[in-house]
Write an enzyme that holds these catalytic residues in place. Structure first.
Site, short mmCIF file in Angstrom:
data_model
loop_
_atom_site.label_atom_id
_atom_site.label_comp_id
_atom_site.label_asym_id
_atom_site.label_seq_id
_atom_site.Cartn_x
_atom_site.Cartn_y
_atom_site.Cartn_z
N ARG A 159 0.29 15.33 13.26
CA ARG A 159 1.02 14.91 12.06
C ARG A 159 1.44 16.15 11.27
O ARG A 159 0.85 16.47 10.24
CB ARG A 159 0.16 13.94 11.22
N ARG A 185 -9.07 0.24 3.98
CA ARG A 185 -8.09 1.18 3.44
C ARG A 185 -6.78 0.48 3.07
O ARG A 185 -6.04 0.97 2.21
CB ARG A 185 -7.77 2.28 4.46
N ASP A 191 3.74 0.49 12.34
CA ASP A 191 2.52 -0.03 11.72
C ASP A 191 2.25 -1.49 12.09
O ASP A 191 1.23 -2.06 11.68
CB ASP A 191 2.57 0.13 10.19
N LYS A 233 0.83 -1.22 0.00
CA LYS A 233 0.00 0.00 0.00
C LYS A 233 0.86 1.26 0.00
O LYS A 233 0.67 2.15 -0.83
CB LYS A 233 -0.92 0.00 1.23
N ASN A 234 1.78 1.35 0.94
CA ASN A 234 2.49 2.62 1.10
C ASN A 234 3.47 2.90 -0.05
O ASN A 234 3.82 4.05 -0.28
CB ASN A 234 3.17 2.69 2.47
N CYS A 280 -5.25 8.36 9.06
CA CYS A 280 -5.46 7.84 10.43
C CYS A 280 -5.05 8.89 11.45
O CYS A 280 -4.02 9.57 11.29
CB CYS A 280 -4.59 6.59 10.66
C1 EPZ Z 1 4.05 6.92 6.91
O1 EPZ Z 1 3.34 8.02 7.47
C2 EPZ Z 1 3.05 5.81 6.73
N1 EPZ Z 1 2.02 6.25 5.81
C3 EPZ Z 1 2.44 5.43 8.08
O2 EPZ Z 1 1.64 4.27 7.87
C4 EPZ Z 1 3.56 5.05 9.06
O3 EPZ Z 1 3.01 4.87 10.34
C5 EPZ Z 1 4.62 6.15 9.11
O4 EPZ Z 1 5.09 6.49 7.78
C6 EPZ Z 1 5.84 5.77 9.95
O5 EPZ Z 1 6.42 4.61 9.41
C7 EPZ Z 1 2.24 6.20 4.49
O6 EPZ Z 1 3.28 5.79 4.00
C8 EPZ Z 1 1.14 6.65 3.61
P1 EPZ Z 1 6.33 10.11 8.91
P2 EPZ Z 1 3.98 9.47 7.46
O7 EPZ Z 1 6.33 11.37 8.14
O8 EPZ Z 1 4.78 9.62 6.22
C9 EPZ Z 1 7.01 13.39 12.37
C10 EPZ Z 1 -0.27 2.93 7.91
O9 EPZ Z 1 -0.86 2.40 8.88
N2 EPZ Z 1 6.98 14.40 11.30
O10 EPZ Z 1 7.42 9.13 8.69
O11 EPZ Z 1 2.89 10.44 7.73
C11 EPZ Z 1 5.66 12.73 12.59
O12 EPZ Z 1 4.84 13.50 13.43
C12 EPZ Z 1 0.22 4.36 8.02
O13 EPZ Z 1 -0.07 2.36 6.84
C13 EPZ Z 1 7.27 15.71 11.60
O14 EPZ Z 1 7.54 16.07 12.75
O15 EPZ Z 1 4.93 9.38 8.72
C14 EPZ Z 1 6.06 11.40 13.20
O16 EPZ Z 1 6.29 11.56 14.56
C15 EPZ Z 1 -0.25 5.05 9.25
N3 EPZ Z 1 7.26 16.64 10.58
C16 EPZ Z 1 7.38 11.08 12.50
O17 EPZ Z 1 7.85 12.32 11.96
C17 EPZ Z 1 6.98 16.30 9.29
O18 EPZ Z 1 6.99 17.18 8.43
C18 EPZ Z 1 7.29 10.07 11.37
O19 EPZ Z 1 6.27 10.47 10.46
C19 EPZ Z 1 6.69 14.96 9.00
C20 EPZ Z 1 6.70 14.02 10.02
#
Ligand code: EPZ
Length: 430
Positions: A123, A399, A307, A22-23, A118
């Site tokens: 975020r 999803r 995840d 998916k991702n 989610c």
């Molecule tokens: C991706 O989300 C995945 N989604 C999520 O999977 C997964 O939980 C996550 O990566 C972590 O592995 C998709 O790929 C579509 P991040 P993403 O940016 O990209 C902080 C699922 O169940 N952060 O790596 O949104 C953030 O708050 C989903 O399939 C900032 O501070 O996650 C978090 O603490 C849910 N500033 C950390 O980084 C930013 O600009 C990691 O978030 C961006 C992120």
């Protein structure tokens, strides 16, 4: 409204085939518009709703999308004619914001409403915006609701991410592939889907190196062309069925996987007493007797994936002993524990820490899927529990899990999906 009903307590046996990731799909679909050509995407989990929403957005901006078979589509992005995507399109999923990077890369302009997805705590998208700005874009967020990014020309730049972010790494990659000169993303995410996106971009003629390490170098090219690309298997879907096999004390061969991507999950399952046998493109997971305890700390790849945290909690809820789960990515990813406790689990969550006191048996109950992976945890709990579990809000499960009911039935589960016109009348929906 639909529900999933499971009569649990039966070990899973047999084989389960894993779908495309998916991702990875959610990053590759918007990336296709960078080619201004025709791309064929294979091994795509077409029927999950996140992918359907991304295909709707593609059509909304003028791309032509043709279904070639159950798991492959053709994206013709030659006639994309809009850089504006409104909230009714973006609100369903997080990954809709990848169109910011992709449209910036294609047009130098993107006006995209903030994404849904989610609820896992705050975020922010500050790292995405920082990356776009370093590449020369001007970015404003109107009314906290619409991201407006524009650039006369994108110019390669060093980008150091303050946090390891999958989303920011993807978005910056998308904006950088056609920028002039060299972009170096430092402290980049290393997840398998980042590598898959880079491979897809390179198949279109991009010059991306280092994906899978924390330094990714992108040398901008003027032109990208169409290609045919097959998406990697879904690491988290595979992990979910691996845990389901162990939690039901079953024995399942999980096919179409890359075992290397599953190492952090296999290691924890083995620590809990499961047998994990690796083949070239399959893993076999079995467990007899009660699982043992283990501690988990979620980390960016190659650490234990956040995840998989809710699913693993179900196994630990049944373990002999007390386990500690430490969630280091998201600030609010323990909401599902309330639902598991309704099934007889004994989990105390506080902030980003949960203490799981194993119990001998879970019992079926009406529960809710609070989000995608919470829903996966409810499925595993329902399969392992004695009695009947009814899961509501299964749109979250839809999803990210393709054909989940059929796949579990194929492994011997007593599971069905029912349509409920009202709460008191349950009609079978297959
Ligand atoms: C991706 O989300 C995945 N989604 C999520 O999977 C997964 O939980 C996550 O990566 C972590 O592995 C998709 O790929 C579509 P991040 P993403 O940016 O990209 C902080 C699922 O169940 N952060 O790596 O949104 C953030 O708050 C989903 O399939 C900032 O501070 O996650 C978090 O603490 C849910 N500033 C950390 O980084 C930013 O600009 C990691 O978030 C961006 C992120």
């Amino acid at each position: 409204m639909e529900k999933i009903i499971i009569n649990g307590g039966k070990p899973l046996h047999g084989e389960i085939e894993i779908s495309g990731a998916k991702n990875a799909a959610l990053a590759i679909i918007p990336a296709a518009i960078l080619s201004q050509d025709v791309c064929v995407i294979e091994n795509l989990p077409v029927s999950i709703s996140d992918v359907s929403y991304m295909m709707k957005i593609l059509k909304h901006i003028g791309a032509k999308v043709k279904l070639l078979s159950k798991n492959s589509i053709e994206i013709d992005s030659r006639h994309v004619d809009s850089y504006i995507i409104s909230n009714d399109m973006t609100k369903h999923l997080r990954a809709s914001y990848y169109f910011i990077g992709a449209l910036l890369g294609r047009y130098g302009r993107a006006k995209v409403a903030m994404p849904g997805g989610c609820y896992l705590g705050t975020r922010p998208i500050d790292q995405h915006i920082k990356g776009f700005e370093l590449l020369g874009a001007t970015v404003s967020v109107e009314d906290n609701a619409i991201v407006d990014a524009r650039a006369d020309e994108l110019i390669g730049s060093p980008v150091y991410l303050d946090v390891v972010s999958v989303g920011a790494t993807v978005n910056i990659l998308l904006a950088a592939v056609k920028a002039r000169g060299l972009t170096v993303i430092e402290n980049a995410a290393k997840e398998p889907h980042i590598v898959d996106l880079a491979n897809f971009l390179n198949s279109m003629g991009a010059d991306v190196r280092g994906a899978g390490t924390d330094v990714i170098k992108v040398r901008g090219v003027e032109h990208l062309h169409g290609c045919t690309y097959s998406i990697i298997p879904d690491q988290i879907e595979a992990g979910t069925y691996m845990v389901a096999a162990a939690a039901t004390q079953g024995d399942v061969l999980i096919k179409n996987v890359i075992p290397k991507h599953l190492e952090s999950i296999s290691t924890k399952l083995i620590e809990c007493g499961a047998n994990v046998e690796e083949f070239d493109d399959a893993v076999r997971v079995s467990l007899s007797g009660r699982p043992g305890k283990c501690n988990i700390k979620t980390m960016p790849h190659p650490g234990f994936p956040t995840d998989m945290q809710p699913q693993m909690a179900v196994l630990l809820a049944l373990a002999d002993g007390t386990s500690i789960i430490s969630e280091s990515i998201w600030t609010n990813r323990f909401r599902y524990t309330e639902q598991l406790n309704r099934m007889g689990a004994n989990i105390k969550a506080d902030g980003q820490l949960a203490v799981v006191q194993g119990v001998e048996q879970l019992k079926g109950a009406p529960v809710r899927a609070d989000d995608l992976r919470a829903g996966a945890a409810m499925l595993i709990a329902g399969l392992a529990a004695k009695g009947t579990t009814e899961i509501e809000d299964i749109l979250h499960i839809d999803r990210g899990y393709e054909d989940v009911v059929q796949k579990l039935r194929g492994a011997g589960a007593d599971i069905k999906r029912v349509f409920c016109p009202d709460a008191n009348t349950l009609t079978s929906a297959g």
